[in-house]
Motif scaffolding. Structure first.
Motif, PDB file in Angstrom:
ATOM      1  N   GLU A 164       2.339 -17.012  10.532  1.00 16.61           N
ATOM      2  CA  GLU A 164       1.847 -15.799   9.911  1.00 16.61           C
ATOM      3  C   GLU A 164       0.469 -15.483  10.454  1.00 16.61           C
ATOM      4  OE1 GLU A 164       1.967 -16.165   5.719  1.00 16.61           O
ATOM      5  OE2 GLU A 164       4.157 -16.100   5.614  1.00 16.61           O
ATOM      6  N   ARG A 165       0.168 -14.217  10.454  1.00 19.53           N
ATOM      7  CA  ARG A 165      -1.138 -13.797  10.944  1.00 19.53           C
ATOM      8  C   ARG A 165      -1.867 -13.042   9.850  1.00 19.53           C
ATOM      9  NH1 ARG A 165       2.773 -11.009  14.113  1.00 19.53           N
ATOM     10  NH2 ARG A 165       3.090  -8.873  13.452  1.00 19.53           N
ATOM     11  N   GLY A 166      -3.126 -12.763  10.095  1.00 19.06           N
ATOM     12  CA  GLY A 166      -3.934 -12.100   9.085  1.00 19.06           C
ATOM     13  C   GLY A 166      -3.358 -10.765   8.684  1.00 19.06           C
ATOM     14  N   GLY A 167      -3.567 -10.413   7.413  1.00 25.85           N
ATOM     15  CA  GLY A 167      -2.941  -9.222   6.875  1.00 25.85           C
ATOM     16  C   GLY A 167      -3.824  -7.995   6.883  1.00 25.85           C
ATOM     17  N   GLY A 168      -4.984  -8.005   7.463  1.00 25.36           N
ATOM     18  CA  GLY A 168      -5.823  -6.824   7.463  1.00 25.36           C
ATOM     19  C   GLY A 168      -7.283  -7.206   7.376  1.00 25.36           C
ATOM     20  N   PRO A 169      -8.158  -6.205   7.186  1.00 27.63           N
ATOM     21  CA  PRO A 169      -9.581  -6.484   7.117  1.00 27.63           C
ATOM     22  C   PRO A 169      -9.906  -7.450   5.992  1.00 27.63           C
ATOM     23  CG  PRO A 169      -9.131  -4.120   7.283  1.00 27.63           C
ATOM     24  CD  PRO A 169      -7.833  -4.788   7.048  1.00 27.63           C
ATOM     25  N   ARG A 170     -10.793  -8.390   6.272  1.00 26.17           N
ATOM     26  CA  ARG A 170     -11.181  -9.392   5.285  1.00 26.17           C
ATOM     27  C   ARG A 170     -12.588  -9.152   4.749  1.00 26.17           C
ATOM     28  NH1 ARG A 170      -7.079 -12.938   3.512  1.00 26.17           N
ATOM     29  NH2 ARG A 170      -5.449 -12.762   5.076  1.00 26.17           N
ATOM     30  N   ASP A 171     -13.163  -7.975   5.034  1.00 24.24           N
ATOM     31  CA  ASP A 171     -14.538  -7.750   4.628  1.00 24.24           C
ATOM     32  C   ASP A 171     -14.634  -7.281   3.178  1.00 24.24           C
ATOM     33  OD1 ASP A 171     -13.308  -5.363   5.152  1.00 24.24           O
ATOM     34  OD2 ASP A 171     -15.036  -4.453   6.139  1.00 24.24           O
ATOM     35  N   LYS A 172     -13.498  -7.063   2.511  1.00 26.37           N
ATOM     36  CA  LYS A 172     -13.553  -6.710   1.097  1.00 26.37           C
ATOM     37  C   LYS A 172     -12.269  -7.166   0.433  1.00 26.37           C
ATOM     38  CE  LYS A 172     -11.686  -2.011   1.408  1.00 26.37           C
ATOM     39  NZ  LYS A 172     -11.924  -0.609   1.008  1.00 26.37           N
ATOM     40  N   THR A 173     -12.362  -7.381  -0.862  1.00 25.26           N
ATOM     41  CA  THR A 173     -11.205  -7.817  -1.617  1.00 25.26           C
ATOM     42  C   THR A 173     -10.407  -6.607  -2.093  1.00 25.26           C
ATOM     43  OG1 THR A 173     -12.545  -7.900  -3.617  1.00 25.26           O
ATOM     44  CG2 THR A 173     -12.310  -9.945  -2.357  1.00 25.26           C
ATOM     45  N   VAL A 174      -9.212  -6.881  -2.557  1.00 28.44           N
ATOM     46  CA  VAL A 174      -8.345  -5.864  -3.130  1.00 28.44           C
ATOM     47  C   VAL A 174      -8.360  -6.045  -4.643  1.00 28.44           C
ATOM     48  CG1 VAL A 174      -5.992  -4.968  -3.236  1.00 28.44           C
ATOM     49  CG2 VAL A 174      -6.896  -5.854  -1.074  1.00 28.44           C
ATOM     50  N   ALA A 175      -8.571  -4.972  -5.379  1.00 33.74           N
ATOM     51  CA  ALA A 175      -8.551  -5.024  -6.841  1.00 33.74           C
ATOM     52  C   ALA A 175      -7.137  -4.690  -7.307  1.00 33.74           C
ATOM     53  CB  ALA A 175      -9.559  -4.052  -7.442  1.00 33.74           C
ATOM     54  N   ILE A 176      -6.383  -5.718  -7.620  1.00 29.65           N
ATOM     55  CA  ILE A 176      -4.995  -5.548  -8.055  1.00 29.65           C
ATOM     56  C   ILE A 176      -5.004  -5.384  -9.560  1.00 29.65           C
ATOM     57  CG2 ILE A 176      -2.729  -6.646  -8.158  1.00 29.65           C
ATOM     58  CD1 ILE A 176      -3.512  -8.142  -5.590  1.00 29.65           C
ATOM     59  N   HIS A 177      -4.582  -4.216 -10.027  1.00 29.29           N
ATOM     60  CA  HIS A 177      -4.684  -3.914 -11.449  1.00 29.29           C
ATOM     61  C   HIS A 177      -3.303  -3.613 -12.031  1.00 29.29           C
ATOM     62  CE1 HIS A 177      -5.379  -0.181  -9.130  1.00 29.29           C
ATOM     63  NE2 HIS A 177      -4.602   0.369 -10.042  1.00 29.29           N
ATOM     64  N   GLY A 178      -3.224  -3.764 -13.351  1.00 25.46           N
ATOM     65  CA  GLY A 178      -1.954  -3.625 -14.036  1.00 25.46           C
ATOM     66  C   GLY A 178      -1.349  -5.000 -14.294  1.00 25.46           C
ATOM     67  N   ALA A 179      -0.654  -5.146 -15.420  1.00 20.40           N
ATOM     68  CA  ALA A 179      -0.179  -6.463 -15.832  1.00 20.40           C
ATOM     69  C   ALA A 179       0.791  -7.085 -14.841  1.00 20.40           C
ATOM     70  CB  ALA A 179       0.471  -6.363 -17.219  1.00 20.40           C
ATOM     71  N   HIS A 180       1.840  -6.370 -14.465  1.00 15.55           N
ATOM     72  CA  HIS A 180       2.840  -6.960 -13.568  1.00 15.55           C
ATOM     73  C   HIS A 180       2.253  -7.307 -12.197  1.00 15.55           C
ATOM     74  CE1 HIS A 180       6.168  -6.660 -16.284  1.00 15.55           C
ATOM     75  NE2 HIS A 180       6.051  -5.354 -16.423  1.00 15.55           N
ATOM     76  N   PRO A 181       1.527  -6.387 -11.539  1.00 13.68           N
ATOM     77  CA  PRO A 181       0.935  -6.752 -10.249  1.00 13.68           C
ATOM     78  C   PRO A 181      -0.055  -7.898 -10.347  1.00 13.68           C
ATOM     79  CG  PRO A 181       0.927  -4.367 -10.536  1.00 13.68           C
ATOM     80  CD  PRO A 181       1.293  -4.968 -11.855  1.00 13.68           C
TER      81      PRO A 181
END
Length: 257
Positions: free
Chosen positions: A4-21
């Protein structure tokens, strides 16, 4: 063994919101979780589901006021009082996906040809998770990055279905053909009705809203297929079409030998 390789820019995090996600992200061992922000009301409501997920991720939630939570999610986001800050997922290559599955086993893949709307990509990932697709394939360019909005539309599917991002979709279709995977591009003018598409080892390919499949993609697929539509509306949006196609292929994949 393909890696596997990197999935995209690593300079910021992703804010995953909502209960199921959020819960899906926390229980995904491939996720690097940075923080979990949750109101006390949501923590009480989610109860052991959140506690167990955080234990699996090795992190403790941080209780916050809703006003603080708003600083971590997009305006007007339906966050359900929880946000998980995480690194983007690493993206496997198509070879890694094929390595995971026996070359004689049934397999369904979903490919999106320059679909740029994160809501559509997220909904397609959700459909792929529901109907058991092995992966969703997009191009690296002309596809949305991983985001909280995309994860919310996927409703957990982002953390359940591998998202492959390839440089060249046409070459990827060639790779699938070499692996004995039948490729069917969905198009309103397709000569093949979707119910007649082989259901053993199959990749369904959809184009962007309005533009549809690109010329090179149309030339590379084994067949152009249409969803029979006797009603007054001419077509479906891309995410709904993906769900219909995966539902149609599923029983024939299960019966294939």
């Amino acid at each position: 063994m393909a890696k596997e390789r990197g999935g995209g820019p690593r300079d910021k995090t992703v804010a995953i919101h909502g209960a199921h996600p959020a819960l899906a992200a926390l229980t995904n061992p491939r996720r690097h979780i940075r923080a979990v922000y949750v109101t006390r009301e949501a923590w009480s409501r989610l109860g052991s589901s959140l506690d167990d997920a955080c234990t699996a991720a090795g992190i403790r939630p941080t209780p916050v006021q809703r006003e603080t939570l708003h600083r971590h999610v997009p305006p007007h986001a339906a966050h359900q009082d929880i946000a998980v800050l995480a690194d983007p997922l690493p993206a496997p290559g198509i070879d890694a996906i094929l390595d995971r599955h026996d070359e004689r086993a049934p397999l369904t893949l979903l490919a999106l040809d320059q679909v740029t709307d994160p809501q559509n990509v997220g909904a397609a990932l959700r459909a792929a998770a529901v109907f058991g697709a092995a992966a969703v394939i997009t191009t690296k360019r002309n596809a949305p990055p991983e985001s909280g909005a995309l994860a919310k539309a996927a409703s957990g599917g982002l953390d359940h279905v591998p998202w492959v991002r390839e440089t060249n979709l046409a070459r990827t279709l060639d790779t699938l053909r070499e692996a004995d995977i039948f490729t069917a591009g969905l198009a309103g003018d397709g000569e093949t009705a979707l119910p007649t598409v082989p259901g053993g080892r199959t990749a369904i390919v959809l184009g962007a809203e309005g533009a549809g499949l690109r010329r090179l993609t149309r030339e590379r697929v084994d067949a152009l297929a249409r969803i029979p539509a006797p009603g007054p509306m001419p077509d479906l949006n891309v995410a709904t079409a993906a769900a219909v196609a995966l539902y149609e292929i599923g029983p024939r994949r299960a019966a294939w030998s």
